[in-house]
Design a protein around this motif. Structure first.
Motif, PDB file in Angstrom:
ATOM      1  N   VAL B 132      24.251  43.821  44.640  1.00 22.46           N
ATOM      2  CA  VAL B 132      24.876  44.146  43.361  1.00 22.46           C
ATOM      3  C   VAL B 132      26.265  43.537  43.179  1.00 22.46           C
ATOM      4  CG1 VAL B 132      25.651  46.011  41.908  1.00 22.46           C
ATOM      5  CG2 VAL B 132      23.565  46.256  43.224  1.00 22.46           C
ATOM      6  N   ALA B 133      27.091  43.693  44.221  1.00 21.09           N
ATOM      7  CA  ALA B 133      28.458  43.216  44.082  1.00 21.09           C
ATOM      8  C   ALA B 133      28.483  41.704  43.868  1.00 21.09           C
ATOM      9  CB  ALA B 133      29.265  43.579  45.317  1.00 21.09           C
ATOM     10  N   GLU B 134      27.609  41.015  44.616  1.00 16.61           N
ATOM     11  CA  GLU B 134      27.571  39.555  44.474  1.00 16.61           C
ATOM     12  C   GLU B 134      27.060  39.160  43.100  1.00 16.61           C
ATOM     13  OE1 GLU B 134      25.504  37.681  47.824  1.00 16.61           O
ATOM     14  OE2 GLU B 134      26.411  39.291  48.996  1.00 16.61           O
ATOM     15  N   LEU B 135      26.086  39.911  42.633  1.00 18.84           N
ATOM     16  CA  LEU B 135      25.532  39.633  41.303  1.00 18.84           C
ATOM     17  C   LEU B 135      26.625  39.763  40.239  1.00 18.84           C
ATOM     18  CD1 LEU B 135      22.997  39.223  39.468  1.00 18.84           C
ATOM     19  CD2 LEU B 135      22.880  41.702  39.336  1.00 18.84           C
ATOM     20  N   ALA B 136      27.340  40.883  40.309  1.00 19.98           N
ATOM     21  CA  ALA B 136      28.381  41.130  39.319  1.00 19.98           C
ATOM     22  C   ALA B 136      29.459  40.049  39.393  1.00 19.98           C
ATOM     23  CB  ALA B 136      29.003  42.502  39.537  1.00 19.98           C
ATOM     24  N   MET B 137      29.721  39.584  40.633  1.00 19.46           N
ATOM     25  CA  MET B 137      30.744  38.574  40.799  1.00 19.46           C
ATOM     26  C   MET B 137      30.293  37.237  40.218  1.00 19.46           C
ATOM     27  SD  MET B 137      32.845  38.257  44.233  1.00 19.46           S
ATOM     28  CE  MET B 137      31.553  37.384  45.092  1.00 19.46           C
ATOM     29  N   ALA B 138      29.024  36.912  40.471  1.00 20.83           N
ATOM     30  CA  ALA B 138      28.495  35.643  39.966  1.00 20.83           C
ATOM     31  C   ALA B 138      28.465  35.633  38.442  1.00 20.83           C
ATOM     32  CB  ALA B 138      27.099  35.405  40.519  1.00 20.83           C
ATOM     33  N   ALA B 139      28.365  36.822  37.862  1.00 21.57           N
ATOM     34  CA  ALA B 139      28.270  36.905  36.411  1.00 21.57           C
ATOM     35  C   ALA B 139      29.632  36.795  35.747  1.00 21.57           C
ATOM     36  CB  ALA B 139      27.621  38.221  36.007  1.00 21.57           C
ATOM     37  N   ARG B 140      30.661  36.830  36.576  1.00 20.49           N
ATOM     38  CA  ARG B 140      32.001  36.773  36.008  1.00 20.49           C
ATOM     39  C   ARG B 140      32.372  35.333  35.709  1.00 20.49           C
ATOM     40  NH1 ARG B 140      34.824  39.234  40.084  1.00 20.49           N
ATOM     41  NH2 ARG B 140      33.562  41.086  39.790  1.00 20.49           N
ATOM     42  N   ILE B 190      34.010  45.235  52.569  1.00 22.18           N
ATOM     43  CA  ILE B 190      35.397  44.928  52.190  1.00 22.18           C
ATOM     44  C   ILE B 190      35.523  43.480  51.718  1.00 22.18           C
ATOM     45  CG2 ILE B 190      36.198  44.300  54.514  1.00 22.18           C
ATOM     46  CD1 ILE B 190      38.806  45.967  53.616  1.00 22.18           C
ATOM     47  N   SER B 191      34.665  42.604  52.239  1.00 18.66           N
ATOM     48  CA  SER B 191      34.724  41.196  51.805  1.00 18.66           C
ATOM     49  C   SER B 191      34.358  41.058  50.341  1.00 18.66           C
ATOM     50  CB  SER B 191      33.785  40.333  52.634  1.00 18.66           C
ATOM     51  OG  SER B 191      34.163  40.400  53.974  1.00 18.66           O
ATOM     52  N   SER B 192      33.367  41.840  49.903  1.00 19.76           N
ATOM     53  CA  SER B 192      32.981  41.715  48.503  1.00 19.76           C
ATOM     54  C   SER B 192      34.039  42.338  47.591  1.00 19.76           C
ATOM     55  CB  SER B 192      31.599  42.303  48.245  1.00 19.76           C
ATOM     56  OG  SER B 192      31.641  43.701  48.358  1.00 19.76           O
ATOM     57  N   VAL B 193      34.743  43.363  48.083  1.00 17.00           N
ATOM     58  CA  VAL B 193      35.863  43.900  47.301  1.00 17.00           C
ATOM     59  C   VAL B 193      36.959  42.844  47.198  1.00 17.00           C
ATOM     60  CG1 VAL B 193      37.650  45.674  47.164  1.00 17.00           C
ATOM     61  CG2 VAL B 193      35.381  46.279  47.979  1.00 17.00           C
ATOM     62  N   GLU B 194      37.218  42.180  48.326  1.00 19.42           N
ATOM     63  CA  GLU B 194      38.250  41.143  48.351  1.00 19.42           C
ATOM     64  C   GLU B 194      37.938  40.057  47.324  1.00 19.42           C
ATOM     65  OE1 GLU B 194      38.483  38.934  51.971  1.00 19.42           O
ATOM     66  OE2 GLU B 194      40.413  38.042  51.471  1.00 19.42           O
ATOM     67  N   ALA B 195      36.657  39.661  47.261  1.00 20.16           N
ATOM     68  CA  ALA B 195      36.265  38.582  46.356  1.00 20.16           C
ATOM     69  C   ALA B 195      36.410  38.985  44.892  1.00 20.16           C
ATOM     70  CB  ALA B 195      34.833  38.162  46.646  1.00 20.16           C
ATOM     71  N   MET B 196      36.293  40.305  44.627  1.00 18.92           N
ATOM     72  CA  MET B 196      36.386  40.789  43.247  1.00 18.92           C
ATOM     73  C   MET B 196      37.812  40.769  42.716  1.00 18.92           C
ATOM     74  SD  MET B 196      34.161  44.238  43.373  1.00 18.92           S
ATOM     75  CE  MET B 196      34.753  44.936  41.847  1.00 18.92           C
ATOM     76  N   PRO B 199      43.374  37.245  43.769  1.00 19.06           N
ATOM     77  CA  PRO B 199      44.168  36.930  44.961  1.00 19.06           C
ATOM     78  C   PRO B 199      45.666  36.817  44.676  1.00 19.06           C
ATOM     79  CG  PRO B 199      42.878  35.019  44.273  1.00 19.06           C
ATOM     80  CD  PRO B 199      42.438  36.173  43.426  1.00 19.06           C
ATOM     81  N   LYS B 200      46.032  36.756  43.411  1.00 19.24           N
ATOM     82  CA  LYS B 200      47.465  36.736  43.095  1.00 19.24           C
ATOM     83  C   LYS B 200      48.093  38.100  43.388  1.00 19.24           C
ATOM     84  CE  LYS B 200      47.884  35.008  38.799  1.00 19.24           C
ATOM     85  NZ  LYS B 200      46.646  34.312  38.424  1.00 19.24           N
ATOM     86  N   ASN B 201      47.296  39.159  43.266  1.00 14.89           N
ATOM     87  CA  ASN B 201      47.845  40.505  43.436  1.00 14.89           C
ATOM     88  C   ASN B 201      47.401  41.199  44.717  1.00 14.89           C
ATOM     89  OD1 ASN B 201      48.873  40.119  40.838  1.00 14.89           O
ATOM     90  ND2 ASN B 201      47.018  40.949  39.914  1.00 14.89           N
ATOM     91  N   PHE B 202      46.280  40.739  45.270  1.00 17.26           N
ATOM     92  CA  PHE B 202      45.746  41.426  46.432  1.00 17.26           C
ATOM     93  C   PHE B 202      45.581  40.470  47.612  1.00 17.26           C
ATOM     94  CE2 PHE B 202      44.586  44.042  42.893  1.00 17.26           C
ATOM     95  CZ  PHE B 202      44.811  45.329  43.369  1.00 17.26           C
ATOM     96  N   LEU B 203      45.858  40.995  48.816  1.00 18.21           N
ATOM     97  CA  LEU B 203      45.782  40.142  49.990  1.00 18.21           C
ATOM     98  C   LEU B 203      45.105  40.891  51.142  1.00 18.21           C
ATOM     99  CD1 LEU B 203      46.883  37.291  50.905  1.00 18.21           C
ATOM    100  CD2 LEU B 203      48.652  38.578  52.082  1.00 18.21           C
ATOM    101  N   ARG B 204      44.254  40.174  51.828  1.00 19.66           N
ATOM    102  CA  ARG B 204      43.608  40.728  53.020  1.00 19.66           C
ATOM    103  C   ARG B 204      44.595  40.584  54.162  1.00 19.66           C
ATOM    104  NH1 ARG B 204      37.826  40.421  54.237  1.00 19.66           N
ATOM    105  NH2 ARG B 204      37.497  41.660  56.112  1.00 19.66           N
ATOM    106  N   ILE B 210      42.868  45.516  52.721  1.00 22.97           N
ATOM    107  CA  ILE B 210      43.367  44.686  51.620  1.00 22.97           C
ATOM    108  C   ILE B 210      44.510  45.458  50.974  1.00 22.97           C
ATOM    109  CG2 ILE B 210      42.812  43.663  49.364  1.00 22.97           C
ATOM    110  CD1 ILE B 210      39.859  43.775  50.194  1.00 22.97           C
ATOM    111  N   VAL B 211      45.590  44.767  50.650  1.00 28.36           N
ATOM    112  CA  VAL B 211      46.717  45.499  50.072  1.00 28.36           C
ATOM    113  C   VAL B 211      47.102  44.913  48.711  1.00 28.36           C
ATOM    114  CG1 VAL B 211      48.586  44.112  51.076  1.00 28.36           C
ATOM    115  CG2 VAL B 211      48.948  46.545  50.644  1.00 28.36           C
ATOM    116  N   ASN B 212      47.575  45.798  47.837  1.00 33.15           N
ATOM    117  CA  ASN B 212      48.149  45.379  46.565  1.00 33.15           C
ATOM    118  C   ASN B 212      49.577  44.908  46.863  1.00 33.15           C
ATOM    119  OD1 ASN B 212      49.295  45.153  44.048  1.00 33.15           O
ATOM    120  ND2 ASN B 212      48.313  46.993  43.232  1.00 33.15           N
TER     121      ASN B 212
END
Lengths: 369, 256
Positions: B132-140, B190-196, B199-204, B210-212
């Motif tokens: 699901v997460a990958e699907l939603a990401m690909a649709a973005r 957590i990797s799929s959250v990171e991908a969502m 990267p300007k605001n969040f960093l692994r 992952i931190v804001n």
């Protein structure tokens, strides 16, 4: 490319212009004494032919010293020097020609008899060269203005092209396919309403298609387009969509660019109502801007500003959708291209309210447009 | 007739447009083996209905109020076969193709409907759900990141705007999303959250964290090789060696 050498026709005309010059020089050479008609002609013809081509070199020095950007002293210096050099070379050629001809029996002693004419030849060479300089400046400016014209036409084509593209993009595929889906649903539920929706949709599309060629349309027409759009959307959203409209009647005749208001309303539907379960409202308002004063009945179109506002409520928790604001950016750009600083475009969000305000000069539509 | 064959499939139709639901309903009319449990006009209702009535099939519109189709899919879990419906969304269509999800284009053609339904039925027994997460990401749209994350706890749906997300921690099969002093658990890697996230605001900063970036107040050495990041609310997060290098380069970049 050289404006004369590069074109056979121009070259022909240029050489034609040399015929009177050749005749004058012939007369001058003959009357300065010492030469017979035949001898003068034998010198005059080849010299003029050669010099006609030598003078074409003026083009390079003219291009190197453009009239608009060069100082007077620089122009004088450049071209006087050029004239002296070219004319000097010409005199040397004349000397060579005279001695070559003198070797023939017919023209025996020509070189000696021609010798007193050298200062005269140098002076006329300088004069003719300066004439050539003037001619080339004229040619350069003709070429320049032609180039400018071409560029202007190109720019206009480009602007129009992008405008057309922008207008085409306005018919949102999402809107189109969803409307078709509604029609598809209605065919079995209520055939009459299906037909009605077909007609509403066709009416909207027809209006949009016709607008591409127009630069300005009366606000009345733009509002009709908005009504047409909203009547289609009302079939889709039913009771969820409420529209309020307040328009100053005198403003209806004002000229606006086509598809100014409709994209704003479409944006309000797509990002407002369609995200609200309970439905939402859109308020369209047209009034006179604060700064406007004076005669509002028409004659003086420049007296005031037209203020067009589209406001809607939305769900602040919803993330912005794909393609959000493309229509708005488009309207903003088109306003900037057409009106520059005279138009204003403002977007404001207050809580759950979203408002776009457009202020533009209130102009009456010219009958010609 | 055996009792097994008589078992009806249950379906739920989710679309915010009444007429769009009517089309699906009409097309399902010819299928006596399918029972329509109900219809929903928005994402919230859909999530609630799915968890209450557990339908086999879900007809799901993408653009809807409250929660969009992808968010609904994330929240309802893998037990339901989904058939998406959309009018026009190039990115979503590409994502469907890539992840072999059934979808319908509006206006819906009868033969396409039958084909999608057939495939969905076959898939029913097998719980091989789409990622699901990958699907939603690909649709973005490329370059666009999630502006919010949806979490379901029991029957409640929480919406966490990305700006209010402080940090994300991996916990076994789950991630804990920390926002405004609360932690929300979600079944996601957590990797799929990171991908969502942008990267300007969040960093692994760590394998499990992952931190804001806006919340980081200071970074202190901790132990021999590692560091610890201290957030504005006092939370202390582990920073790995690689994470520290990434953090340094981002913070230096901002300072410049």
């Amino acid at each position: 490319m050289h404006p004369i050498l590069g074109h056979l026709r121009q070259l022909g005309l240029y050489l034609l212009a040399w015929i009177p010059l050749t005749a004058i020089l012939l007369y001058v050479l003959k009357s300065s004494g010492g030469l017979g008609w035949m001898q003068a002609l034998a010198m005059d013809l080849p010299l003029c032919l050669v010099y006609a081509f030598m003078c074409l070199s003026a083009w390079y020095s003219c291009r190197g010293a453009p009239l608009e950007s060069s100082s007077f002293s620089r122009l004088t210096l450049t071209h006087l020097m050029g004239a002296l050099v070219i004319s000097g070379i010409w005199v040397v050629i004349a000397k060579g020609l005279a001695s070559a001809l003198a070797s023939l029996d017919v023209f025996h002693g020509l070189d000696q008899r021609f010798a007193p004419n050298y200062p005269l030849l140098l002076a006329s060479g300088v004069m003719i060269y300066l004439l050539a300089v003037a001619l080339h400046y004229v040619l350069l400016s003709v070429e320049f203005s032609r180039e400018m014209e071409k560029r202007e036409i190109q720019a206009r084509v480009l602007a129009r092209d992008s405008e057309l593209k922008a207008l085409k993009a306005q018919v949102n595929p999402h809107f189109l396919f969803n409307s078709l889906n509604s029609i598809s649903a209605l065919t079995s539920i209520d055939a009459g309403r299906a037909r009605e929706m077909c007609i509403l949709l066709a009416d909207f599309l027809r209006r949009t298609l016709g607008l591409g060629e127009k630069v300005l349309i009366p606000l009345r027409e733009e509002l009709e387009l908005v009504h047409s759009f909203l009547s289609v959307e009302k079939v889709r959203f039913g009771a969820r969509l409420t529209v309020e409209e307040t328009v100053v009647p005198e403003a209806l005749a004002c000229a606006v660019p086509p598809l100014l208001l409709q994209p704003l309303v479409e944006n309000a539907v797509a990002h407002g109502i369609s995200n609200l379960t309970e439905g939402g409202w859109i308020r369209v308002g047209v009034s006179w801007g604060d700064g406007s004063k004076g005669d509002r009945d028409g004659r003086d179109g420049s007296a005031g500003d037209l203020l067009i506002q589209v406001e809607n409520n939305f769900d602040p928790e919803m993330p912005r959708r794909r393609g959000h604001g493309v229509g708005l950016v488009n309207v903003r750009q088109r306003l900037a291209t057409r009106y520059g600083d005279r138009a204003r475009f403002e977007v404001r969000t207050e809580g759950d309210r979203f408002r776009v305000s457009v202020r533009l000069p209130a102009e009456k539509l010219e009958p010609l447009l | 007739m055996s009792g097994e064959a008589a078992r009806k499939l249950t379906a739920l139709i989710v679309d915010d447009e009444e007429l769009a639901r009517a089309v699906i309903r009409e097309m399902l009319n010819g299928h006596s083996e399918i029972e329509i449990l109900g219809e929903c006009g928005n994402g919230f209702e859909a999530v609630k209905m799915v968890s209450e009535r557990k339908p086999d099939l879900l007809f799901l519109d993408i653009q809807m109020p409250k929660l969009d189709g992808f968010e609904v899919l994330e929240l309802v879990g893998p037990d339901v076969a989904v058939i998406f419906a959309t009018a026009y969304d190039q990115h979503a269509l590409r994502a469907f193709e890539v992840h072999a999800v059934d979808y319908l284009l509006k206006p819906v053609a009868a033969d396409r409907f039958e084909a999608a339904l057939e495939r969905a039925k076959q898939r029913l027994g097998t719980p091989a759900s789409p990622p699901v997460a990958e699907l939603a990401m690909a649709a973005r749209e490329p370059g666009h990141y999630a502006e919010r994350i949806v979490v379901k706890e029991g029957t409640r749906v929480h919406i966490i705007p990305a700006a209010k997300l402080d940090y994300v921690e991996a916990q076994d099969d789950y991630v804990a999303l920390a926002s405004q002093g609360k932690k929300h658990l979600k079944q996601q890697t957590i990797s799929s959250v990171e991908a969502m996230l942008d990267p300007k605001n969040f960093l692994r900063i760590h394998r499990s964290c992952i931190v804001n970036l806006e919340r980081v107040t200071k970074v202190e050495p901790y132990g021999k090789d590692s560091h610890v990041a201290i957030l504005s609310d006092g939370a202390r997060l582990p920073v790995s060696r690689a994470g520290y290098a990434r953090l340094r380069s981002v913070l230096d970049g901002q300072a410049r």
